[in-house]
Scaffold this motif. Structure first.
Motif, PDB file in Angstrom:
ATOM      1  N   ILE A 230       0.854  -1.187   0.000  1.00 42.94           N
ATOM      2  CA  ILE A 230       0.000   0.000   0.000  1.00 42.94           C
ATOM      3  C   ILE A 230       0.893   1.241   0.000  1.00 42.94           C
ATOM      4  CG2 ILE A 230      -1.913  -1.177   1.163  1.00 42.94           C
ATOM      5  CD1 ILE A 230      -1.068   0.237   3.746  1.00 42.94           C
ATOM      6  N   THR A 233       3.147   3.405  -6.048  1.00 48.14           N
ATOM      7  CA  THR A 233       2.535   3.903  -7.281  1.00 48.14           C
ATOM      8  C   THR A 233       2.613   2.906  -8.440  1.00 48.14           C
ATOM      9  OG1 THR A 233       4.615   4.898  -8.042  1.00 48.14           O
ATOM     10  CG2 THR A 233       3.152   6.267  -6.683  1.00 48.14           C
ATOM     11  N   GLN A 237      -1.822   3.101  -7.798  1.00 49.20           N
ATOM     12  CA  GLN A 237      -2.299   3.686  -6.558  1.00 49.20           C
ATOM     13  C   GLN A 237      -1.572   5.007  -6.291  1.00 49.20           C
ATOM     14  OE1 GLN A 237      -4.422   2.392  -3.575  1.00 49.20           O
ATOM     15  NE2 GLN A 237      -5.414   1.837  -5.506  1.00 49.20           N
ATOM     16  N   TRP A 266      -2.174  -5.671  -3.101  1.00 55.66           N
ATOM     17  CA  TRP A 266      -1.446  -4.734  -2.238  1.00 55.66           C
ATOM     18  C   TRP A 266      -1.566  -5.237  -0.806  1.00 55.66           C
ATOM     19  CZ3 TRP A 266      -4.777  -3.355  -6.116  1.00 55.66           C
ATOM     20  CH2 TRP A 266      -4.258  -2.597  -7.173  1.00 55.66           C
ATOM     21  N   PRO A 352      -7.345  -0.029 -10.197  1.00 53.28           N
ATOM     22  CA  PRO A 352      -6.423   0.543  -9.210  1.00 53.28           C
ATOM     23  C   PRO A 352      -6.610   2.030  -8.968  1.00 53.28           C
ATOM     24  CG  PRO A 352      -5.259  -0.884 -10.750  1.00 53.28           C
ATOM     25  CD  PRO A 352      -6.642  -0.704 -11.293  1.00 53.28           C
ATOM     26  N   ALA A 353      -6.953   2.794  -9.999  1.00 54.49           N
ATOM     27  CA  ALA A 353      -7.009   4.248  -9.849  1.00 54.49           C
ATOM     28  C   ALA A 353      -8.310   4.753  -9.239  1.00 54.49           C
ATOM     29  CB  ALA A 353      -6.805   4.910 -11.213  1.00 54.49           C
ATOM     30  N   GLN A 355      -9.947   3.519  -6.380  1.00 55.98           N
ATOM     31  CA  GLN A 355     -10.068   3.453  -4.922  1.00 55.98           C
ATOM     32  C   GLN A 355      -8.697   3.295  -4.288  1.00 55.98           C
ATOM     33  OE1 GLN A 355     -12.756   0.386  -3.594  1.00 55.98           O
ATOM     34  NE2 GLN A 355     -11.831   0.260  -1.562  1.00 55.98           N
ATOM     35  N   GLU A 356      -8.392   4.110  -3.288  1.00 47.81           N
ATOM     36  CA  GLU A 356      -7.129   3.993  -2.568  1.00 47.81           C
ATOM     37  C   GLU A 356      -7.258   2.904  -1.509  1.00 47.81           C
ATOM     38  OE1 GLU A 356      -4.026   6.686   0.111  1.00 47.81           O
ATOM     39  OE2 GLU A 356      -5.761   7.621  -0.873  1.00 47.81           O
ATOM     40  N   VAL A 357      -6.357   1.947  -1.548  1.00 50.65           N
ATOM     41  CA  VAL A 357      -6.439   0.816  -0.619  1.00 50.65           C
ATOM     42  C   VAL A 357      -5.627   1.107   0.636  1.00 50.65           C
ATOM     43  CG1 VAL A 357      -6.822  -0.812  -2.503  1.00 50.65           C
ATOM     44  CG2 VAL A 357      -4.500  -0.427  -1.670  1.00 50.65           C
ATOM     45  N   ARG A 358      -6.106   0.595   1.760  1.00 50.96           N
ATOM     46  CA  ARG A 358      -5.431   0.792   3.047  1.00 50.96           C
ATOM     47  C   ARG A 358      -5.063  -0.532   3.706  1.00 50.96           C
ATOM     48  NH1 ARG A 358      -3.930   6.134   4.445  1.00 50.96           N
ATOM     49  NH2 ARG A 358      -5.241   7.534   3.199  1.00 50.96           N
ATOM     50  N   CYS A 363      -6.792  -6.879  -7.271  1.00 50.46           N
ATOM     51  CA  CYS A 363      -7.433  -6.327  -8.459  1.00 50.46           C
ATOM     52  C   CYS A 363      -7.001  -7.140  -9.670  1.00 50.46           C
ATOM     53  CB  CYS A 363      -7.032  -4.865  -8.642  1.00 50.46           C
ATOM     54  SG  CYS A 363      -7.829  -4.051 -10.043  1.00 50.46           S
TER      55      CYS A 363
END
Length: 384
Positions: A230, A233, A237, A266, A352-353, A355-358, A363
């Motif tokens: 996470i 890039t 992301q 991620w 991927p672009a 939603q930002e994953v935490r 995917c």
């Protein structure tokens, strides 16, 4: 397992005795002869709910880890092409094991080595590199957009301008980095007989591209699953501060072969820490961030595939450099990495672009972030 099982018809597979360490002959003297022919280890289901599992290639058995292979190959190739003159200086950016590999290559081929790093390099690695004869140049500030990696790359350019006879392997963009991993793939063929799914952590993109490319010569239907961190890039992301080293990037390495991947995952630092510690306790064989992240994903793949699917991953290094991070309770507590929850299932996102994953996420749409803006509608790479 026998090196003679499950040979694809019409193909000649190398036997274990035929796999030779990069740049060294069997029985040769010197540290270069210690690279290669690393063992594989069966890793069972972490939940103990099944007899499933995966094979791990233990690259920590090389003198400096997995990147000994491409380091030797890049330097040997540059010498053959005349790009690196005898006694010329090697200058490169690194935060981890490539530095050990280049120190090894400098010793084997008699070149001085300058490594540009940043304050995040762990103390043990710094001391090891100095002991191995490498000179360290530490950048003080990250680049405003490219982070520490871009700051290091710019410092490499400055050093090369001051030393015109120097050579930079440029691991992120050098195809010799990719070719340096062919020997690892040939060893897997000899050891496992067949590989159906390959799980690879992704940093420079070298070992995922090199190993998968060589394996697909034998097994065209091989599935390749990439593992990122996470905040990286590489697969589209947004960039965020990262504590995991050895995988992930804040730049876009051109050695990443986006078209080769079937899906990407991620993994968060806490999930990698849990797996590293589980591997230490259950198998006495563990390593750093890349090992933990790749094992999280390979373990999940094994639980969801039928028992006849053969899964392999690569453990790039061992645990010793992580005594003050992954295996330090105080460090982990300070960074909220000891939540005690075993990583069991990932979240799923469509692109991927979007939603930002935490936390751990997967995917199946694999994109080249640089190409995405030039294609319509999304630049998605067609799935294999």
């Amino acid at each position: 397992m026998s090196a003679h099982i499950l040979r694809p018809e019409g193909r000649h597979l190398p036997t274990a005795s035929a796999v030779v360490a990069p740049g060294a002959a069997v029985g040769a003297q010197g540290p270069g002869a210690l690279v290669g022919n690393t063992p594989v280890l069966w890793i069972g289901d972490s939940s103990k709910a099944s007899d499933r599992g995966f094979w791990a290639k233990l690259e920590a058995m090389n003198p400096g880890g997995m990147k000994d292979r491409p380091a030797l190959h890049m330097i040997e190739s540059a010498r053959k092409r005349g790009e690196l003159a005898p006694g010329g200086r090697i200058v490169e950016s690194t935060s981890g094991t490539l530095g050990l590999g280049l120190a090894l290559a400098g010793s084997v081929y008699d070149h001085p080595v300058t490594l540009v790093t940043d304050p995040g390099m762990d103390g043990l690695l710094r001391r090891m590199l100095t002991a191995y004869g490498a000179e360290l140049d530490v950048v003080a500030e990250p680049h405003p957009t490219g982070g520490w990696q871009e700051a290091r790359r710019r410092r490499v350019a400055e050093l090369q301008a001051m030393c015109p006879e120097s050579y930079c392997p440029d691991q992120y963009f050098n195809p010799d980095n990719v070719a340096g991993y062919f020997s690892l793939a040939w060893e897997l063929v000899a050891q496992l007989g067949r590989v159906d799914v390959l799980v690879c952590s992704v940093g420079t993109g070298g070992h995922s591209a090199g190993v998968s490319r060589a394996l697909r010569e034998f097994f065209p239907h091989l599935r390749l699953i990439g593992v990122d961190t996470i905040g990286s890039t590489i697969f589209g992301q947004p960039a965020r501060p990262r504590i995991m080293r050895g995988l992930g990037s804040s730049i876009y390495p051109r050695n990443v072969d986006y078209s080769a991947f079937d899906e990407v995952h991620w993994v968060s630092p806490s999930e990698a820490v849990w797996m590293c510690r589980h591997l230490a306790k259950s198998h006495l064989s563990t390593g750093g961030w890349s090992v933990g992240a790749a094992a999280v994903v390979a373990d999940w793949v094994a639980r969801h595939e039928s028992s006849d699917v053969r899964i392999a991953t690569i453990f790039p290094d061992g645990p010793h450099r992580y005594a003050e991070t992954i295996f330090d309770d105080n460090y982990c507590r300070d960074n909220c990495l000891l939540d005690g929850v075993a990583p069991h299932e990932p979240d799923t996102i469509d692109e991927p672009a979007v939603q930002e994953v935490r936390r751990w996420s997967r995917c199946r749409t694999v994109q080249d972030p640089l190409a995405r803006t030039m294609s319509a509608p999304s630049g998605a790479v067609p799935q294999r």
